[in-house]
Design a protein around this motif. Structure first.
Motif, short mmCIF file in Angstrom:
data_model
loop_
_atom_site.label_atom_id
_atom_site.label_comp_id
_atom_site.label_asym_id
_atom_site.label_seq_id
_atom_site.Cartn_x
_atom_site.Cartn_y
_atom_site.Cartn_z
N ILE A 1271 12.47 8.41 17.87
CA ILE A 1271 13.70 7.74 17.43
C ILE A 1271 13.36 6.44 16.69
O ILE A 1271 13.89 6.17 15.59
CB ILE A 1271 14.62 7.45 18.65
N ILE A 1272 12.50 5.62 17.26
CA ILE A 1272 12.17 4.32 16.66
C ILE A 1272 11.40 4.51 15.36
O ILE A 1272 11.64 3.80 14.37
CB ILE A 1272 11.37 3.46 17.65
N THR A 1273 10.49 5.47 15.34
CA THR A 1273 9.73 5.71 14.11
C THR A 1273 10.65 6.21 13.00
O THR A 1273 10.52 5.79 11.84
CB THR A 1273 8.60 6.72 14.38
N ALA A 1274 11.56 7.10 13.35
CA ALA A 1274 12.52 7.59 12.36
C ALA A 1274 13.40 6.45 11.85
O ALA A 1274 13.73 6.37 10.65
CB ALA A 1274 13.37 8.70 12.96
N TRP A 1275 13.78 5.56 12.72
CA TRP A 1275 14.59 4.40 12.31
C TRP A 1275 13.81 3.47 11.39
O TRP A 1275 14.36 2.92 10.43
CB TRP A 1275 15.07 3.68 13.56
N LEU A 1276 12.52 3.30 11.67
CA LEU A 1276 11.68 2.48 10.79
C LEU A 1276 11.59 3.11 9.41
O LEU A 1276 11.72 2.42 8.38
CB LEU A 1276 10.28 2.32 11.40
N ALA A 1277 11.37 4.43 9.38
CA ALA A 1277 11.30 5.11 8.08
C ALA A 1277 12.64 4.98 7.35
O ALA A 1277 12.68 4.77 6.11
CB ALA A 1277 10.94 6.57 8.28
N SER A 1297 12.16 -5.63 10.54
CA SER A 1297 12.06 -7.07 10.77
C SER A 1297 10.82 -7.42 11.57
O SER A 1297 10.37 -8.57 11.54
CB SER A 1297 13.31 -7.55 11.53
N TYR A 1298 10.26 -6.47 12.28
CA TYR A 1298 9.11 -6.73 13.14
C TYR A 1298 7.84 -6.06 12.65
O TYR A 1298 6.74 -6.48 13.00
CB TYR A 1298 9.40 -6.23 14.57
N VAL A 1299 7.99 -4.99 11.88
CA VAL A 1299 6.83 -4.21 11.47
C VAL A 1299 6.67 -4.32 9.95
O VAL A 1299 7.56 -3.88 9.20
CB VAL A 1299 6.98 -2.73 11.87
N PRO A 1300 5.57 -4.88 9.50
CA PRO A 1300 5.36 -4.99 8.03
C PRO A 1300 5.29 -3.61 7.39
O PRO A 1300 4.90 -2.63 8.02
CB PRO A 1300 4.02 -5.73 7.93
N ASP A 1301 5.63 -3.57 6.12
CA ASP A 1301 5.64 -2.28 5.41
C ASP A 1301 4.25 -1.68 5.25
O ASP A 1301 4.13 -0.46 5.05
CB ASP A 1301 6.28 -2.46 4.03
N TRP A 1302 3.21 -2.53 5.35
CA TRP A 1302 1.87 -1.98 5.12
C TRP A 1302 1.33 -1.21 6.33
O TRP A 1302 0.32 -0.54 6.25
CB TRP A 1302 0.88 -3.10 4.76
N VAL A 1303 2.05 -1.32 7.45
CA VAL A 1303 1.60 -0.58 8.64
C VAL A 1303 2.00 0.89 8.49
O VAL A 1303 3.18 1.21 8.36
CB VAL A 1303 2.25 -1.16 9.91
N PRO A 1304 1.04 1.82 8.54
CA PRO A 1304 1.38 3.25 8.41
C PRO A 1304 2.28 3.70 9.57
O PRO A 1304 2.16 3.21 10.69
CB PRO A 1304 0.01 3.95 8.48
N LEU A 1305 3.15 4.65 9.25
CA LEU A 1305 4.06 5.15 10.27
C LEU A 1305 3.32 5.77 11.45
O LEU A 1305 3.72 5.63 12.61
CB LEU A 1305 5.03 6.18 9.66
N LYS A 1306 2.23 6.51 11.14
CA LYS A 1306 1.49 7.15 12.23
C LYS A 1306 0.88 6.12 13.17
O LYS A 1306 0.91 6.28 14.39
CB LYS A 1306 0.40 8.05 11.66
N LEU A 1307 0.34 5.04 12.58
CA LEU A 1307 -0.23 3.98 13.42
C LEU A 1307 0.85 3.31 14.25
O LEU A 1307 0.66 3.03 15.44
CB LEU A 1307 -0.94 2.95 12.54
N PHE A 1308 2.01 3.09 13.62
CA PHE A 1308 3.13 2.49 14.36
C PHE A 1308 3.55 3.38 15.52
O PHE A 1308 3.83 2.90 16.63
CB PHE A 1308 4.31 2.26 13.42
#
Length: 1536
Positions: A1271-1277, A1297-1308
């Motif tokens: 859910i959270i990863t989908a919301w980030l995307a 607001s908390y996760v920079p765009d350069w962080v890959p979704l898989k790593l997040f």
């Protein structure tokens, strides 16, 4: 953008968007988890709340509904009148019907006998209404299937199937169930503990019914309350077909859509009669009831069916219109979503002006309710409690209460009870006493609330808890109602009177009926099943789709229709049964009455005059039965003027508003009935006075019995047809004045007479003569008579009848002294419990860590077939063992013993095929009786109908089943009834034993639980022979394998909870004596195995707390705490050892007057602790000298601040992890019920709860975290793609607001998953500390509260005196039990000068231990020694004596216990010398000489010294460490 939206409005893309929105709102409602106020936080919702509050402020009792004048209201007493009136009302409905019920049984017959009134079955009346065009709306409570058996899924499917597509009435029946238990659709709004409990019906907005009667099984009854329903003249005369004939004290409802699941035999047991009260009304209050239904309907539509187009919104036309032009429609829950699903329909269907609701009668009435956010979407409404309290407190003459429960408080000292109706009763009584007025409070409640059978069984713990609260509400303790009146200086016995109701009958099982069963080969139970199949067969097997309901409680065959041939075969039993009657020479008609219940009523005759068929007159007495008359009414009558009636019980569930939802009506009649009150002229309200007089006449038996047919009875008509019968005459006048001394003398005298007769003849319980559990066993020995039957089977029948003639009506005294010297509700540790698979994991870990050994467990082959357990068992190398009883199958035919006395092993069958169904070495298994399932091995199969058993059945129950109904005529076996049976195949265990022998020969380690399975009893079960056979067989095969048997005791503390602990004790290794092996080889296996098994049993006794019963265990624990008077935190192994010693001492001296006196003192001390809500170790806060108030206040403030900080730290993890707690609770309770049903040894099944909590948590937790992660990863995307809602939510809700765009979704995703685990783990750790802090607060509050500070100080002084008394008695009796008592003290005598008391601090110099002096391993008892002896000697040191866990899983993935140096609520687990690995405490050791004592002392000092050095090197200075597993000294490691 607006133009683009308009263009896309009718496109598929727009439809897809709407579907996506619906799906988004459907899945989870996760936001509601952290926002429980989500229905009241938006501005429009706040405005709705303000409007409702404003309305309530204007009305009496703060009710939402106003007082309404001129209602026409009639009362209904008992089911016949009510259901008959409802049948007429439904039949005459023209527009709409609303039904709200806790439980609704579609197959309920509204009129009786059922066979002659099949068209009046509830579902058929509803079907006819729908076919006439009537809209039928039904709201039922959606139960938690694991806890209740009412199966709302069957209700839904049965009603929906009445009018299938293409038939008249299709689409007219609407059914809703609530609350929802769907985890993924309603995660934030699930309600498991509270129920929709309202019971009301609205017909055409013109008439309504409200009260305590559900339209379900078991409620239909007549005023004389028959218990019997056996009809030799014809089964078509049955009153209660199928499951409608029920006695919940014997057997609760099973699968309610399937009559075959109810095995209660009418020829053996009486039903439980049912007393209830309801109202029928015409007037403006009908609108209020209808509005409440509409609010609930629309709320459920919003909460559960918002996206279901088959469910419409109802617009209550006084407040709402379909077009939406109504500013107050929000008051009835109507919503207008942006994308609505479902229609908006206006009710009533015809103009309200045509309903003619005004000026109908003379009763001023007001609707009150208990309702809240979860049940109706509103702020809490507890106007029922307000009404009860205000009306009672203003009472002038009497208060009359009939209720299913009576649990209330007089203030804030009786937590957790919160409702204060009890205070209103106290105030009314004290006011009357001060004014010197005669005043009475008359309370009538069930003898046993709920449906427990034997109150001594652990399964009745819940019922005992309810009774405990009721007694504390009424008369036990200073805060009870009677206690408060006495405290004010008045005699409570002048004001408070409590009664129960009880009824009797005779089952008409005549000798001719028994003969007819034998002639036809059809039992009466089969006959009643055939009758049910004929008249209820269209619905009782369930409906298509019902078995797919995930939460259905239905049977596995629900929805599977039987074939026409099968149905006809069942129904054909009736023909065979009746045909046999025609072939028999029996007198017709039958002269003995099918029921004699009317003999207790006016002009009903006497029992002495009753005729009994047949020549055996003494045989009649075995068919007399009695049962409590279950009071289900929810009724209050005050001063013969005001009546409150509805669905609300007198307890917190019903009264607080935010628990169960309830609806009641308050009524006061302007029509005057000229009467008297305490001899003075008095103007009573006709409605209240006539109802109270009718009830009193019924209870006293001065009213006639009822006919089943209510056609000509005005009391059985709806208020549109006739009002209540206007009685007159002597009996009516006799009950006119409720305060009349002559009437009251009649009332009390008859109650006393009835009570005495039921006690004398039936030993009816509960009873005032039962003050202790021992009294209970003496008063009513267990398993000696059938439930409800005569206590003395040898009493002459004439004596029985003459005694029963004295009974009039149903009134009996409530036994206020029942178990007054016992604590009815008990909570404590669980001992000797093998918690299924959990203990295996714990023991396996200890063995691996301490002895570097891997255990190969023996596991039931059945368990290996479970998905998770099977995989786990394979992984740990478990050896599967097939068990015959796991492969039991049902076969056709019946069996009996033809000659029990001379040939008890010969078994014969009727319609059996033993040669096909059985095999040599297999088992014959009889039906379960109580907690036992009799079985025995097959030695020889002689023919299809005859076989020989290896051993005869031994239990009385089994023999009775096989011989009870044998009535052979000239050797004709078909004349006998027999008993159904099952068979189990022969299981060859030789391969298993060979595998075990090989494992042991190879130096392996086998783990086995010799009791045969997990259980929660306080004592050991008989051991199975497998452990002895394995040891002897291995040594016989390989004499050099050196097999030893190590007894292991597993003592669990609160094992069924996540916050739990365990003590694992290893006993002395047992060697098998060579002579035993020799005897085993020589063929004398019985002697060899038996002697070794006895040795193993004694070894297990030395490492477990084996108590004769639970009471003894609880007493020993209380005495153990007092025997440690300074409150020093003892290591858990010491706790277990002290318990064990105290239990043995108490068992030996329990009849000593000193012990009896001490027992009473200890129980009284415990009671006072519970009253103050403090634990034993917390009473020191009552020492005002050492701990003055300012010090206590400072500590309290500090701990409150500490608790606040800890709560903040726990909250994130708790918000994420709470679904795991809920799901594990629900599933574990379900499995607990299944295990209890299947087991013969489990008491409460808490071992199963432990296992399933862990298993479910292990599976569900990862799935939940992955769900969160997705859910959270989908919301980030979605945020990164600037989705539509990204900037329409506050910034803090954007993941970006908390996760920079350069962080890959898989790593997040991976990191977020790790974060969830860390948060939860931290929350559990912090939460454990927080719970300890929380538990330390009650004594601080008690010490600061002036009302309890003095009591706490007194309890502290009482503890000191009691501790000395306990210590003195133990010191006096201890040496008589253990000769080495003083030399082997575990806790020093604090009252003896110079006594040694180890502080675990200063350690003496280490003394080198000579390993050569290690004593030899003890061997087992000689195989010819029949006397049990406790093994003696010392351990090799291969295993730790005691392993102490702070948590069930202080290891690996189970770990949750923090290092808590300042634990305030738990015993420390510090090991010290007493807990050292290799020099562990030996139970009751014998020291033969001073040299032996010196040797022990040297070993202890050495181990303690080394342990101290190790602690110092590791920087540990805390005494109370939670770490028990890593403190071995170097010397011990060398030994290992």
């Amino acid at each position: 953008m607006q133009k683009l939206r308009e263009k896309l409005r009718d496109s598929k893309l727009h439809d897809a968007k709407i579907e996506a929105l619906h799906f988004k709102n459907k899945v989870g409602k996760l936001g509601n988890v952290i926002n429980p106020n989500h229905r009241h936080d938006e501005e429009h919702e706040k405005e709705t709340d303000r409007k409702r509050t404003s309305v309530c402020d204007q009305h009496r009792f703060h009710s939402y509904f106003p007082e309404r004048d001129d209602n026409k209201i009639k009362w209904y007493v008992d089911g016949r009148d009510y259901f008959w009136a409802v049948s007429i009302a439904i039949e005459e409905a023209k527009e709409v019907i609303y039904i709200a019920d806790w439980w609704l049984s579609p197959e309920l017959f509204l009129r009786r006998p059922a066979f002659f009134n099949q068209e009046w079955r509830l579902d058929q009346t509803i079907k006819r209404a729908a076919e006439r065009g009537v809209e039928v709306y039904v709201c039922v409570y959606k139960e938690v299937a694991q806890a209740l058996t009412c199966n709302s899924a069957h209700t839904k499917h049965a009603l929906r199937a009445l009018c299938p597509p293409g038939t008249p009435g299709h689409g007219k029946i609407h059914v809703m169930r609530h609350p929802d238990h769907n985890l993924f659709e309603n995660l934030g709004d699930m309600t498991f503990y509270w129920a929709h409990h309202e019971k009301f019906i609205v017909i055409d907005y013109h008439m309504a019914f409200i009260g305590g009667l559900d339209m379900c099984y078991g409620r239909w009854d007549v005023r004389h309350h028959m218990l019997a329903d056996v009809h030799p003249s014809g089964v078509q005369n049955e009153v209660w077909p199928g499951q409608d004939y029920n006695n919940n004290r014997i057997m609760d409802f099973q699968s309610v859509q399937d009559w075959a699941a109810n095995e209660l035999e009418k020829t053996d047991f009486g039903r439980m009669p049912w007393h209830d009260v309801a109202m029928g009304l015409i007037g403006e209050c009908v609108l209020d009831i209808a509005e409440h239904f509409v609010l609930r309907w629309n709320f459920i539509k919003r909460d559960k069916y918002k996206r279901d187009e088959t469910v419409d919104w109802i617009c209550f036309t006084p407040l709402s219109r379909a077009n939406g032009h109504s500013p107050d429609e929000d008051l009835t829950g109507v919503q207008r979503p942006k994308h609505p699903v479902g229609r908006y329909v206006e009710h009533p269907l015809s103009p309200l002006e045509t309903k003619n609701l005004q000026g109908q009668g003379s009763v001023k009435a007001q609707i009150v309710r208990s309702s809240a956010d979860w049940s109706s979407g509103i702020l809490t409404d507890h106007s029922i409690q307000n009404a009860y309290a205000e009306i009672i407190e203003k009472a002038e003459h009497f208060v009359y209460i009939e209720n299913q429960f009576f649990i209330t408080a007089t203030g804030d000292q009786q937590k957790p009870v919160e409702n204060t109706i009890g205070r209103a009763i106290v105030n009314a009584c004290i006011r009357a006493a001060k004014e010197n007025r005669k005043f009475r409070v008359i309370i009538i409640i069930p003898a046993i609330p709920g449906f427990a059978g034997d109150l001594r069984q652990d399964a009745a713990a819940g019922t005992r808890a309810i009774m405990n609260y009721q007694y504390k509400s009424i008369n036990r303790g200073e805060h009870s109602i009677m206690g408060q009146i006495a405290k004010a200086g008045y005699d409570p016995s002048k004001y408070i009177f409590c009664f129960n109701l009880r009824a009797y009958d005779r089952i008409n099982k005549t000798p001719a009926l028994v003969k007819q069963e034998e002639e036809s080969g059809v039992t009466y139970q089969q006959l009643q099943r055939a009758e049910a199949e004929e008249i209820m067969g269209t619905g009782i097997h369930g409906y298509e789709g019902e078995k797919e309901e995930k939460e259905s409680k239905g049977s596995k065959t629900a929805g599977q229709k039987i074939s026409d041939d099968e149905r006809q075969r069942i129904i054909d039993r009736k023909r065979r049964f009746e045909e046999s009657r025609n072939n028999m020479d029996v007198e017709d008609p039958i002269h003995s009455a099918d029921s004699i219940a009317e003999d207790a009523m006016a002009r009903g005759g006497t029992v002495t005059e009753e005729v009994w068929e047949g020549e055996d007159k003494e045989g009649e007495k075995q068919h007399f039965v009695q049962e409590e008359l279950y009071i289900h009414a929810k009724l209050l009558i005050v001063d013969d003027r005001i009546v409150v009636c509805g669905s609300s019980n007198l307890n917190d569930r019903s009264q607080l508003g935010y628990h169960d939802s309830e609806l009641s009506i308050v009524m006061e009649d302007r029509r005057v009935l000229e009467s008297t009150m305490d001899g003075q002229p008095y103007q009573a309200g006709y409605h209240a006075a006539s109802l109270r007089r009718h009830l009193w006449r019924e209870h006293l038996g001065i009213i006639e019995a009822q006919e089943l047919d209510g056609t000509n009875d005005p009391n059985a008509q709806p208020p549109t047809h006739a009002m209540n019968e206007e009685y007159s005459g002597e009996e009516w006048d006799a009950v006119a004045d409720p305060l009349n001394d002559h009437l009251w003398d009649l009332w009390c005298t008859q109650a006393s007479t009835n009570t005495q007769v039921y006690r004398y003849l039936f030993r009816a319980d509960p009873d005032d003569h039962i003050k202790t559990w021992k009294d209970y066993d003496r008063f009513s020995p267990r398993d000696t008579v059938k439930q409800g039957h005569l206590h003395d089977p040898y009493m002459p029948v004439d004596t029985v009848k003459k005694e029963m003639d004295k009974i009039r009506g149903h009134l009996v005294w409530m036994p206020l002294d029942f178990l007054c010297e016992e604590e009815m509700a008990k909570w404590g540790v669980q001992v000797n419990s093998v918690t299924e698979f959990v203990d295996s994991l714990i023991l396996m870990r200890i063995m691996k860590q301490e002895a570097k050994r891997r255990i190969s467990y023996l596991i039931a082959e059945k368990s290996t077939k479970r998905k998770f357990i099977g995989t786990l068992s394979t992984g740990i190398g478990a050896i599967p063992v097939g068990r015959a009883l796991d492969k039991v199958k049902t076969v056709q035919g019946k069996v009996f013993l033809p000659d029990q006395d001379s040939d008890p092993t010969l078994l014969r069958g009727i319609d059996t095929n033993f040669q096909k169904d059985c095999e040599l070495g297999g088992l014959i298994v009889l039906p379960k009786v109580g907690n036992q399932t009799p079985s025995t091995e097959i030695a020889e199969i002689i023919s299809p109908t005859e076989l020989r058993l290896k051993k005869p059945f031994k239990t009385r129950e089994a023999i009775d089943m096989l011989t009870e109904t044998n009535a052979l005529n000239q050797g004709d076996d078909t004349k006998t009834k027999g008993i159904s049976f099952k068979v189990a195949p022969f299981v060859d265990q030789s391969k298993v034993y060979e595998e075990v022998f090989d494992e042991l020969s190879a130096g392996g380690c086998i783990g086995i639980f010799p009791e045969g399975g997990s259980h929660d009893r306080p004592d050991l079960l008989p051991l199975k022979a497998g452990v002895a056979i394995m040891a002897l067989g291995a040594l016989a095969k390989d004499p050099d394998c050196d097999v030893k048997i190590i007894p292991v005791g597993m003592n669990y503390f609160n094992a069924n909870k996540f916050r739990s602990r365990a003590v694992i004790e290893f006993g002395h290794p047992i060697e098998v004596h060579p002579e035993q092996v020799a005897k085993y080889k020589a063929g004398d296996r019985r002697n060899a195995v038996g002697s070794l098994l006895e040795t193993v049993f004694q070894g297990l006794l030395s490492v477990t707390q084996s108590s004769p019963d639970y009471d003894t265990l609880m007493l020993a624990q209380a005495a153990r705490r007092l025997y440690n008077p300074h409150g020093k935190k003892l290591p858990l192994p010491v706790v277990v050892e002290l318990n064990r010693r105290l239990i043995q001492g108490y068992t030996k001296y329990k009849d000593d007057p000193r012990v009896i006196g001490l027992r009473k003192d200890v129980l009284e001390y415990n009671r006072r602790l519970r009253t103050l809500h403090v634990a034993d170790h917390q009473v020191q806060w009552g020492n005002v000298k050492e701990r003055p108030w300012y010090y206590i206040l400072g500590v309290l403030l500090y701990r409150l601040g500490e608790l606040l900080v800890l709560f903040a730290g726990t909250l994130p993890g708790l918000a994420m992890f709470w679904p795991v707690f809920v799901v594990t609770k629900v599933i574990s309770v379900k499995k607990q019920r299944e295990a209890l049903a299947a087991s013969t040894v489990k008491l409460q099944g808490r071992d199963v709860v432990t296992t399933w909590k862990l298993l479910v948590a292990m599976a569900f937790t990862p799935a939940l975290y992955i769900y969160y992660m997705a859910i959270i990863t989908a919301w980030l995307a979605y945020n990164r793609n600037d989705g539509y809602y990204t900037y329409r939510v506050p910034w803090w809700m954007r993941t970006r607001s908390y996760v920079p765009d350069w962080v890959p979704l898989k790593l997040f995703a991976v990191c977020s998953l790790a974060l969830y685990v860390a948060l939860t783990f931290a929350a559990l750790r912090i939460g454990e500390i927080g719970m300890d802090v929380l538990k330390s607060l009650p004594p601080l509050f008690a010490a600061l509260d002036p009302r309890s500070a003095g009591a706490l100080a007194k309890v502290r002084l009482r503890r000191e005196a009691l501790a000395k008394k306990v210590t003195d008695l133990v010191n006096e009796l201890g040496p008589e039990v253990y000769p080495d008592f003083d030399a082997n003290r575990i806790v020093a005598d604090p009252y003896k000068e110079g006594a040694y008391q180890s502080k675990y601090r200063e350690l003496p110099d280490n003394v080198k231990i000579d390993e050569a002096t290690e004593p030899s391993t003890p061997t087992s008892l000689n195989f010819e020694d029949k006397e049990p002896r406790t093994p003696t000697g010392k351990s090799f040191g291969l295993l730790p004596k005691n392993a102490d866990f702070a948590d069930i899983g202080s290891f690996g993935f189970f770990a949750s216990r923090p290092h808590t140096p300042k634990s305030r609520s738990r015993s420390s687990s510090a090991g010290g010398a007493l807990n050292s690995r290799d020099n562990g405490m030996k139970a009751f050791s014998s020291i033969d000489s001073k040299a032996s004592m010196d040797e022990v002392s040297k070993r202890i000092r050495g181990a303690m010294k080394e342990r101290g050095r190790k602690r110092e090197s590791e920087g540990e200075t805390t005494e109370g460490s939670w770490d028990m597993a890593d403190s071995d000294d170097e010397e011990a490691k060398k030994q290992k």
